[in-house]
Design a protein around this motif. Sequence first.
Motif, mmCIF file in Angstrom:
data_model
loop_
_atom_site.group_PDB
_atom_site.id
_atom_site.type_symbol
_atom_site.label_atom_id
_atom_site.label_comp_id
_atom_site.label_asym_id
_atom_site.label_seq_id
_atom_site.Cartn_x
_atom_site.Cartn_y
_atom_site.Cartn_z
ATOM 1 N N GLY A 188 0.796 -1.226 0.000
ATOM 2 C CA GLY A 188 0.000 0.000 0.000
ATOM 3 C C GLY A 188 0.824 1.269 0.000
ATOM 4 N N PRO A 189 0.204 2.383 0.300
ATOM 5 C CA PRO A 189 0.876 3.681 0.192
ATOM 6 C C PRO A 189 1.974 3.903 1.224
ATOM 7 N N PHE A 190 2.110 2.976 2.201
ATOM 8 C CA PHE A 190 3.187 3.139 3.174
ATOM 9 C C PHE A 190 4.546 3.104 2.504
ATOM 10 N N PHE A 191 4.629 2.554 1.290
ATOM 11 C CA PHE A 191 5.892 2.537 0.567
ATOM 12 C C PHE A 191 6.452 3.942 0.395
ATOM 13 N N HIS A 192 5.598 4.912 0.173
ATOM 14 C CA HIS A 192 6.078 6.265 -0.074
ATOM 15 C C HIS A 192 6.692 6.890 1.174
ATOM 16 N N TYR A 193 6.388 6.299 2.322
ATOM 17 C CA TYR A 193 7.004 6.803 3.545
ATOM 18 C C TYR A 193 8.276 6.038 3.887
ATOM 19 N N GLY A 194 8.261 4.716 3.671
ATOM 20 C CA GLY A 194 9.338 3.902 4.194
ATOM 21 C C GLY A 194 10.369 3.382 3.223
ATOM 22 N N LEU A 195 10.035 3.229 1.938
ATOM 23 C CA LEU A 195 10.962 2.538 1.051
ATOM 24 C C LEU A 195 11.640 3.413 -0.005
ATOM 25 N N PRO A 196 10.923 4.162 -0.823
ATOM 26 C CA PRO A 196 11.670 5.046 -1.738
ATOM 27 C C PRO A 196 12.344 6.130 -0.907
ATOM 28 N N TRP A 197 13.541 6.495 -1.269
ATOM 29 C CA TRP A 197 14.207 7.544 -0.507
ATOM 30 C C TRP A 197 14.701 8.638 -1.441
ATOM 31 N N LYS A 198 14.917 9.775 -0.864
ATOM 32 C CA LYS A 198 15.356 10.947 -1.605
ATOM 33 C C LYS A 198 16.720 10.669 -2.234
ATOM 34 N N GLY A 199 16.760 10.605 -3.563
ATOM 35 C CA GLY A 199 17.997 10.287 -4.259
ATOM 36 C C GLY A 199 18.163 8.819 -4.576
ATOM 37 N N GLY A 200 17.200 7.990 -4.208
ATOM 38 C CA GLY A 200 17.337 6.553 -4.379
ATOM 39 C C GLY A 200 17.323 6.075 -5.819
ATOM 40 N N ALA A 201 16.896 6.929 -6.747
ATOM 41 C CA ALA A 201 16.865 6.543 -8.157
ATOM 42 C C ALA A 201 18.009 7.151 -8.949
ATOM 43 N N ASP A 202 18.893 7.882 -8.272
ATOM 44 C CA ASP A 202 20.055 8.483 -8.929
ATOM 45 C C ASP A 202 21.303 7.762 -8.442
ATOM 46 N N LEU A 203 21.820 6.845 -9.263
ATOM 47 C CA LEU A 203 22.966 6.031 -8.872
ATOM 48 C C LEU A 203 24.294 6.669 -9.247
ATOM 49 N N VAL A 204 24.247 7.867 -9.831
ATOM 50 C CA VAL A 204 25.487 8.516 -10.279
ATOM 51 C C VAL A 204 25.664 9.927 -9.731
ATOM 52 N N GLY A 205 24.664 10.464 -9.053
ATOM 53 C CA GLY A 205 24.767 11.836 -8.583
ATOM 54 C C GLY A 205 24.080 12.037 -7.247
ATOM 55 N N ALA A 206 23.712 13.273 -6.983
ATOM 56 C CA ALA A 206 23.118 13.616 -5.688
ATOM 57 C C ALA A 206 21.812 14.371 -5.867
ATOM 58 N N SER A 207 20.986 13.961 -6.841
ATOM 59 C CA SER A 207 19.703 14.616 -7.050
ATOM 60 C C SER A 207 18.653 14.037 -6.097
ATOM 61 N N ASP A 208 17.433 14.565 -6.177
ATOM 62 C CA ASP A 208 16.334 14.104 -5.332
ATOM 63 C C ASP A 208 15.555 12.947 -5.949
ATOM 64 N N MET A 209 15.985 12.437 -7.095
ATOM 65 C CA MET A 209 15.211 11.402 -7.784
ATOM 66 C C MET A 209 14.965 10.195 -6.889
ATOM 67 N N GLY A 210 13.747 9.683 -6.947
ATOM 68 C CA GLY A 210 13.469 8.444 -6.235
ATOM 69 C C GLY A 210 12.148 8.426 -5.520
ATOM 70 N N ALA A 211 11.899 9.409 -4.681
ATOM 71 C CA ALA A 211 10.652 9.478 -3.927
ATOM 72 C C ALA A 211 9.841 10.688 -4.388
ATOM 73 N N ARG A 212 8.573 10.682 -4.072
ATOM 74 C CA ARG A 212 7.685 11.764 -4.491
ATOM 75 C C ARG A 212 7.456 12.735 -3.348
ATOM 76 N N PRO A 213 7.918 13.971 -3.466
ATOM 77 C CA PRO A 213 7.733 14.937 -2.382
ATOM 78 C C PRO A 213 6.281 15.258 -2.098
ATOM 79 N N ASP A 214 5.389 15.088 -3.105
ATOM 80 C CA ASP A 214 3.980 15.389 -2.882
ATOM 81 C C ASP A 214 3.312 14.375 -1.963
ATOM 82 N N LEU A 215 3.974 13.235 -1.718
ATOM 83 C CA LEU A 215 3.408 12.211 -0.848
ATOM 84 C C LEU A 215 4.107 12.147 0.505
ATOM 85 N N PHE A 216 4.996 13.093 0.765
ATOM 86 C CA PHE A 216 5.710 13.146 2.036
ATOM 87 C C PHE A 216 5.281 14.363 2.832
ATOM 88 N N ASP A 217 5.199 14.173 4.131
ATOM 89 C CA ASP A 217 5.093 15.330 4.998
ATOM 90 C C ASP A 217 6.390 16.119 4.897
#
Length: 229
Positions: free
Chosen positions: A30-59
Amino acid sequence: MTDLESRQPAARQDNRDPALFGQTPSQTVGPFFHYGLPWKGGADLVGASDMGARPDLFDEAHWVLNLSAPTGTPQGEVIEIAGRVLDAEGVAVVDAMVEIWQANAAGRYASRDDARDDVPLDPHFTGFGRAAVDAEGVYHFRTILPGRVPGPGNSMQAPHLALSLFGRGIIKRLATRLYFADGEGNDDDPILARIPAARRDTVIAQRRAGAWWLDLRLGGDSETVFFDL
C-alpha cells in the motif's frame, strides 16, 4: 487462579483470546511505501539529485531525511531509464515502486556473491536503486550502462538491469529485466532466448528523448514478461 490474576481485567487474563482480537486483517502493498521505502535520491545512482521518492506524498518534515550521499563519480556511460507502469487496460498505475539491481560498467556486481578478481569493482557504484512512480505512473532512474556478466553454461549475458515491481494488489514482487535495443550480445543472451520471440520486445528498452524507455504492463496483449522467483 492466584489473587493477582483475579484482580486483572478479563481482557488481560488471556490476550490471545480470539474474541478479543479476531483474525488479523489481510492487506496488500500500500501507500506506506512512499514513507518507508523510496528515498530521496534513491533513483540516482550517479549523482546527488532528489530522484526516487515523491515529495507530494511526504510530509514536509520527513522530506528532509534520507538524502543519498555518493562517494564519487562512477565509471562508465551515464544513462537514464524511464517508463510507465500500466494495468491490463493501459491505465497508469500511480502508486507503484520499481527497484533495480545491476552490474557496473565492467560487468561486476557490488556483491560478495560476485568475487571475480579479474573484473574490477567500482567503489562509487552500488548498482541498486528504487523509484516511486510519479502521478502519471512514470518511473525514472539515472545510472550507468552495465557491462556484460557471465550466464549459464559459461555464456555471456547481454547488458541488462534486473527490475522488481511492487504495487497495489501485488503480494509478491514481480521480477523482470530491462535489455537495450541493439545491445551487445542480445542475440546470444541465454535468458532472452528463453522468452518467445513475439514477446521479447516487452523487456527491451528503446531510445526515446534521450532516455531508455520501457513500459511495464501488468496485463493485456502486451503484458511484460515476468520471471518466476
